[in-house]
Scaffold this motif. Sequence first.
Motif, PDB file in Angstrom:
ATOM      1  N   GLY A 189       0.795  -1.230   0.000  1.00 27.71           N
ATOM      2  CA  GLY A 189       0.000   0.000   0.000  1.00 27.71           C
ATOM      3  C   GLY A 189       0.820   1.268   0.000  1.00 27.71           C
ATOM      4  O   GLY A 189       0.330   2.324  -0.403  1.00 27.71           O
ATOM      5  N   TRP A 237      -3.062  -4.066   4.425  1.00 34.36           N
ATOM      6  CA  TRP A 237      -3.234  -4.036   2.968  1.00 34.36           C
ATOM      7  C   TRP A 237      -2.585  -5.259   2.352  1.00 34.36           C
ATOM      8  O   TRP A 237      -1.485  -5.607   2.748  1.00 34.36           O
ATOM      9  CB  TRP A 237      -2.562  -2.762   2.428  1.00 34.36           C
ATOM     10  N   PRO A 238      -3.216  -5.975   1.476  1.00 40.72           N
ATOM     11  CA  PRO A 238      -4.476  -5.745   0.787  1.00 40.72           C
ATOM     12  C   PRO A 238      -5.632  -6.620   1.293  1.00 40.72           C
ATOM     13  O   PRO A 238      -6.471  -7.042   0.500  1.00 40.72           O
ATOM     14  CB  PRO A 238      -4.116  -6.087  -0.656  1.00 40.72           C
ATOM     15  N   TYR A 261       1.377   2.664  -3.767  1.00 40.84           N
ATOM     16  CA  TYR A 261       0.218   3.096  -4.542  1.00 40.84           C
ATOM     17  C   TYR A 261       0.556   4.330  -5.387  1.00 40.84           C
ATOM     18  O   TYR A 261       0.256   4.394  -6.566  1.00 40.84           O
ATOM     19  CB  TYR A 261      -0.903   3.387  -3.542  1.00 40.84           C
ATOM     20  N   SER A 287       0.956   7.877  -0.499  1.00 47.57           N
ATOM     21  CA  SER A 287      -0.005   6.938   0.076  1.00 47.57           C
ATOM     22  C   SER A 287       0.552   6.389   1.379  1.00 47.57           C
ATOM     23  O   SER A 287       1.763   6.331   1.562  1.00 47.57           O
ATOM     24  CB  SER A 287      -0.319   5.799  -0.895  1.00 47.57           C
ATOM     25  N   ILE A 336      -5.952   2.472   2.587  1.00 46.21           N
ATOM     26  CA  ILE A 336      -4.795   3.358   2.507  1.00 46.21           C
ATOM     27  C   ILE A 336      -5.324   4.761   2.249  1.00 46.21           C
ATOM     28  O   ILE A 336      -6.331   4.950   1.559  1.00 46.21           O
ATOM     29  CB  ILE A 336      -3.787   2.955   1.412  1.00 46.21           C
TER      30      ILE A 336
END
Length: 169
Positions: free
Chosen positions: A22, A42-43, A25, A35, A49
């Motif tokens: 994350g 995550w994820p 990103y 981010s 995020i």
Amino acid sequence: MAVRHCLIRTSPGTVWAVLADGTRYADWVVGTSSSRPVRGHWPQKDAAIGYEVRIGPVGLTNETVVRRCEEGTLLELEAKAGWLGTARIAIELRPWGEDCLVIVDEHPLRGAGGLLHNVGTEAMIQLRHRAMLARLSRLCEAEARTGTRDTTDGRSARTSAGAPGGEHA
């Protein structure tokens, strides 16, 4: 509905490693300047995020939430865009020989974005996806080639298997 695909010349595991981090990103999502994790891991489902979009001196912050995750193959996100509402973004990874076929499907889900959705906005989403998939491809292929994590700001950091951003083939 904006659907676009890209063949990335590396394994689905390498592509997934980028998607599953994350903090990366902003490295591949067009328009995002940073981010950070907000909640969850995550994820995994319901993890989020936060991200920032810079427009000149103004920074707009929002978040993206994982709605569905099938590790290594599918990531479905709900991206929040303030008064514009939310969008559903599904990213599917398919093995394609030694490579990875990435399919992105995005459409407005809630709010003004859905009401204003038309051929013009569809074209803009397609252009954004083209740039986003090119960035994702460049990052993943460079990482697979060198074992170096590339970022959009020109920095690079050596990665190792098992580390965030590392290759997990």
